[in-house]
Design a protein around this motif. Structure first.
Motif, PDB file in Angstrom:
ATOM      1  N   HIS A 171       0.833  -1.209   0.000  1.00 52.24           N
ATOM      2  CA  HIS A 171       0.000   0.000   0.000  1.00 52.24           C
ATOM      3  C   HIS A 171       0.867   1.257   0.000  1.00 52.24           C
ATOM      4  CE1 HIS A 171      -4.041  -1.698   0.353  1.00 52.24           C
ATOM      5  NE2 HIS A 171      -3.504  -2.630   1.128  1.00 52.24           N
ATOM      6  N   ALA A 172       1.984   1.239   0.735  1.00 53.11           N
ATOM      7  CA  ALA A 172       2.875   2.405   0.761  1.00 53.11           C
ATOM      8  C   ALA A 172       3.511   2.628  -0.611  1.00 53.11           C
ATOM      9  CB  ALA A 172       3.950   2.223   1.827  1.00 53.11           C
ATOM     10  N   VAL A 173       3.883   1.558  -1.289  1.00 50.28           N
ATOM     11  CA  VAL A 173       4.462   1.686  -2.631  1.00 50.28           C
ATOM     12  C   VAL A 173       3.409   2.226  -3.599  1.00 50.28           C
ATOM     13  CG1 VAL A 173       5.395   0.392  -4.587  1.00 50.28           C
ATOM     14  CG2 VAL A 173       6.240  -0.056  -2.282  1.00 50.28           C
ATOM     15  N   LEU A 174       2.175   1.725  -3.494  1.00 47.39           N
ATOM     16  CA  LEU A 174       1.103   2.251  -4.343  1.00 47.39           C
ATOM     17  C   LEU A 174       0.898   3.740  -4.058  1.00 47.39           C
ATOM     18  CD1 LEU A 174      -1.168   1.882  -6.424  1.00 47.39           C
ATOM     19  CD2 LEU A 174      -2.661   1.209  -4.507  1.00 47.39           C
ATOM     20  N   ALA A 175       0.929   4.126  -2.789  1.00 52.70           N
ATOM     21  CA  ALA A 175       0.792   5.541  -2.427  1.00 52.70           C
ATOM     22  C   ALA A 175       1.905   6.364  -3.064  1.00 52.70           C
ATOM     23  CB  ALA A 175       0.803   5.709  -0.910  1.00 52.70           C
ATOM     24  N   LEU A 234      -3.179  12.765  -5.700  1.00 58.59           N
ATOM     25  CA  LEU A 234      -2.959  12.939  -4.265  1.00 58.59           C
ATOM     26  C   LEU A 234      -4.028  12.282  -3.401  1.00 58.59           C
ATOM     27  CD1 LEU A 234      -1.670  16.614  -4.291  1.00 58.59           C
ATOM     28  CD2 LEU A 234      -0.362  14.491  -4.365  1.00 58.59           C
ATOM     29  N   GLU A 235      -5.296  12.385  -3.784  1.00 55.68           N
ATOM     30  CA  GLU A 235      -6.355  11.772  -2.974  1.00 55.68           C
ATOM     31  C   GLU A 235      -6.228  10.253  -2.975  1.00 55.68           C
ATOM     32  OE1 GLU A 235      -8.414  13.295  -0.864  1.00 55.68           O
ATOM     33  OE2 GLU A 235      -7.458  15.180  -1.444  1.00 55.68           O
ATOM     34  N   ALA A 236      -5.931   9.680  -4.130  1.00 60.27           N
ATOM     35  CA  ALA A 236      -5.738   8.223  -4.204  1.00 60.27           C
ATOM     36  C   ALA A 236      -4.490   7.818  -3.421  1.00 60.27           C
ATOM     37  CB  ALA A 236      -5.642   7.773  -5.655  1.00 60.27           C
ATOM     38  N   ALA A 237      -3.434   8.640  -3.495  1.00 62.19           N
ATOM     39  CA  ALA A 237      -2.214   8.372  -2.730  1.00 62.19           C
ATOM     40  C   ALA A 237      -2.506   8.418  -1.236  1.00 62.19           C
ATOM     41  CB  ALA A 237      -1.128   9.382  -3.088  1.00 62.19           C
ATOM     42  N   LEU A 238      -3.293   9.386  -0.826  1.00 63.40           N
ATOM     43  CA  LEU A 238      -3.649   9.512   0.583  1.00 63.40           C
ATOM     44  C   LEU A 238      -4.425   8.289   1.057  1.00 63.40           C
ATOM     45  CD1 LEU A 238      -3.689  11.126   3.175  1.00 63.40           C
ATOM     46  CD2 LEU A 238      -5.636  12.404   2.288  1.00 63.40           C
ATOM     47  N   ALA A 239      -5.361   7.802   0.256  1.00 61.68           N
ATOM     48  CA  ALA A 239      -6.135   6.614   0.632  1.00 61.68           C
ATOM     49  C   ALA A 239      -5.216   5.395   0.779  1.00 61.68           C
ATOM     50  CB  ALA A 239      -7.221   6.348  -0.408  1.00 61.68           C
ATOM     51  N   ALA A 240      -4.281   5.228  -0.143  1.00 59.11           N
ATOM     52  CA  ALA A 240      -3.350   4.092  -0.062  1.00 59.11           C
ATOM     53  C   ALA A 240      -2.431   4.230   1.152  1.00 59.11           C
ATOM     54  CB  ALA A 240      -2.537   3.985  -1.342  1.00 59.11           C
ATOM     55  N   ALA A 241      -1.971   5.447   1.429  1.00 60.91           N
ATOM     56  CA  ALA A 241      -1.109   5.673   2.588  1.00 60.91           C
ATOM     57  C   ALA A 241      -1.865   5.425   3.889  1.00 60.91           C
ATOM     58  CB  ALA A 241      -0.549   7.097   2.560  1.00 60.91           C
ATOM     59  N   ARG A 242      -3.127   5.869   3.943  1.00 56.80           N
ATOM     60  CA  ARG A 242      -3.951   5.602   5.131  1.00 56.80           C
ATOM     61  C   ARG A 242      -4.064   4.109   5.385  1.00 56.80           C
ATOM     62  NH1 ARG A 242      -8.269   9.520   3.514  1.00 56.80           N
ATOM     63  NH2 ARG A 242      -7.748  11.398   4.655  1.00 56.80           N
ATOM     64  N   ARG A 243      -4.285   3.358   4.329  1.00 55.12           N
ATOM     65  CA  ARG A 243      -4.424   1.905   4.463  1.00 55.12           C
ATOM     66  C   ARG A 243      -3.110   1.291   4.948  1.00 55.12           C
ATOM     67  NH1 ARG A 243      -6.550  -1.951   6.457  1.00 55.12           N
ATOM     68  NH2 ARG A 243      -6.634  -3.886   5.333  1.00 55.12           N
ATOM     69  N   ALA A 244      -1.983   1.770   4.447  1.00 56.17           N
ATOM     70  CA  ALA A 244      -0.682   1.264   4.900  1.00 56.17           C
ATOM     71  C   ALA A 244      -0.507   1.496   6.394  1.00 56.17           C
ATOM     72  CB  ALA A 244       0.450   1.932   4.121  1.00 56.17           C
ATOM     73  N   VAL A 245      -0.900   2.672   6.860  1.00 56.41           N
ATOM     74  CA  VAL A 245      -0.776   3.009   8.282  1.00 56.41           C
ATOM     75  C   VAL A 245      -1.736   2.173   9.125  1.00 56.41           C
ATOM     76  CG1 VAL A 245      -1.152   4.864   9.963  1.00 56.41           C
ATOM     77  CG2 VAL A 245       0.129   5.318   7.863  1.00 56.41           C
ATOM     78  N   GLY A 247       4.418   4.320   5.251  1.00 58.39           N
ATOM     79  CA  GLY A 247       3.011   4.719   5.159  1.00 58.39           C
ATOM     80  C   GLY A 247       2.783   6.111   5.722  1.00 58.39           C
ATOM     81  N   TRP A 248       3.391   6.401   6.858  1.00 58.56           N
ATOM     82  CA  TRP A 248       3.250   7.727   7.474  1.00 58.56           C
ATOM     83  C   TRP A 248       3.861   8.811   6.593  1.00 58.56           C
ATOM     84  CZ3 TRP A 248      -0.031   8.735  11.149  1.00 58.56           C
ATOM     85  CH2 TRP A 248      -0.392   7.738  12.050  1.00 58.56           C
ATOM     86  N   ILE A 249       5.024   8.531   6.037  1.00 57.99           N
ATOM     87  CA  ILE A 249       5.688   9.523   5.189  1.00 57.99           C
ATOM     88  C   ILE A 249       4.816   9.849   3.980  1.00 57.99           C
ATOM     89  CG2 ILE A 249       7.628   9.843   3.586  1.00 57.99           C
ATOM     90  CD1 ILE A 249       9.345   8.410   5.727  1.00 57.99           C
ATOM     91  N   MET A 250       4.278   8.819   3.344  1.00 57.36           N
ATOM     92  CA  MET A 250       3.427   9.055   2.172  1.00 57.36           C
ATOM     93  C   MET A 250       2.148   9.790   2.575  1.00 57.36           C
ATOM     94  SD  MET A 250       5.289   8.247  -0.213  1.00 57.36           S
ATOM     95  CE  MET A 250       4.077   9.018  -1.236  1.00 57.36           C
ATOM     96  N   ARG A 251       1.626   9.480   3.749  1.00 52.71           N
ATOM     97  CA  ARG A 251       0.406  10.164   4.216  1.00 52.71           C
ATOM     98  C   ARG A 251       0.671  11.649   4.429  1.00 52.71           C
ATOM     99  NH1 ARG A 251      -3.473   8.262   9.218  1.00 52.71           N
ATOM    100  NH2 ARG A 251      -5.041   9.856   8.880  1.00 52.71           N
ATOM    101  N   VAL A 252       1.755  11.962   5.093  1.00 45.46           N
ATOM    102  CA  VAL A 252       2.103  13.364   5.355  1.00 45.46           C
ATOM    103  C   VAL A 252       2.372  14.102   4.049  1.00 45.46           C
ATOM    104  CG1 VAL A 252       3.885  14.857   6.360  1.00 45.46           C
ATOM    105  CG2 VAL A 252       2.918  12.980   7.700  1.00 45.46           C
ATOM    106  N   MET A 253       3.105  13.472   3.135  1.00 44.49           N
ATOM    107  CA  MET A 253       3.413  14.130   1.865  1.00 44.49           C
ATOM    108  C   MET A 253       2.141  14.397   1.059  1.00 44.49           C
ATOM    109  SD  MET A 253       6.966  12.193   0.841  1.00 44.49           S
ATOM    110  CE  MET A 253       7.067  12.954  -0.763  1.00 44.49           C
ATOM    111  N   ALA A 254       1.252  13.420   1.005  1.00 42.72           N
ATOM    112  CA  ALA A 254       0.006  13.596   0.236  1.00 42.72           C
ATOM    113  C   ALA A 254      -0.851  14.687   0.866  1.00 42.72           C
ATOM    114  CB  ALA A 254      -0.761  12.279   0.148  1.00 42.72           C
ATOM    115  N   LEU A 255      -0.964  14.690   2.198  1.00 46.19           N
ATOM    116  CA  LEU A 255      -1.746  15.744   2.868  1.00 46.19           C
ATOM    117  C   LEU A 255      -1.141  17.114   2.612  1.00 46.19           C
ATOM    118  CD1 LEU A 255      -2.523  14.052   6.297  1.00 46.19           C
ATOM    119  CD2 LEU A 255      -4.215  14.835   4.606  1.00 46.19           C
TER     120      LEU A 255
END
Length: 183
Positions: free
Chosen positions: A136-140, A149-160, A169-177
């Motif tokens: 999920h983090a790689v997909l993000a 960005l919204e799709a990346a955020l959803a994938a990062a959320r799932r990784a977390v 997962g956290w890094i991708m979530r923060v970057m997308a937000l």
């Protein structure tokens, strides 16, 4: 940038927050340059594990992922798809459903101009391995890299959700937000 962050953190243990109490059993915070050393040590440990037990599918899979983000001493080096394929093939021969080996094969080659193909492969992988936080983090990271960005955020959320201790997962979530303007 996102891929570089994932590369540095794929095998590195998470560092405790700066304000965390120092306990004897906690390792010292890992400096960025030390992450590459730790990653190189992880690859060497997996090599030793498969030398001791050549039928250890999970170690072969972890080695395949490690080869995707290799180091040479303290510096990064380019990954060699042949190393990835050999380790992944051994893991899959022992366990045809080995998630890390399958993910390593998907990631064996650079992403440039292969975004749609890679996204389809990652989504198929996640259909079979929905609890792969790294998947999920790689997909993000991929979705972030192409501006979704919204799709990346959803994938990062799932990784977390799957593995809150995995930093990628956290890094991708923060970057997308951040890039979406949703601090």
């Amino acid at each position: 940038l996102a891929l570089s962050c994932l590369a540095l953190l794929a095998l590195a243990p998470p560092a405790p927050p700066q304000d965390a109490p120092r306990l004897e059993f906690l390792p010292p915070p890992v400096k960025p340059q030390d992450r590459r050393l730790a990653q190189g040590e992880a690859i060497e440990a997996y090599k030793q594990a498969v030398a001791i037990d050549p039928d250890y599918a999970d170690a072969w899979g972890a080695l395949a992922i490690g080869y995707r983000y290799p180091t040479n001493g303290g510096s990064r080096r380019l990954s060699d798809p042949r190393e990835i394929r050999v380790a992944a093939a051994r893991a899959l021969a022992l366990d045809p459903d080995n998630a890390e080996a399958r993910l390593a094969l998907i990631l064996a080659y650079p992403w440039f101009r292969r975004w749609l193909e890679l996204e389809a492969q990652l989504r198929a992988f996640l259909g079979d391995h929905p609890k792969s936080a790294l998947g999920h983090a790689v997909l993000a990271s991929l979705l972030f890299g192409v501006g979704r960005l919204e799709a990346a955020l959803a994938a990062a959320r799932r990784a977390v959700e799957i593995d809150p201790m995995r930093q990628a997962g956290w890094i991708m979530r923060v970057m997308a937000l951040s890039y979406a303007g949703r601090n």
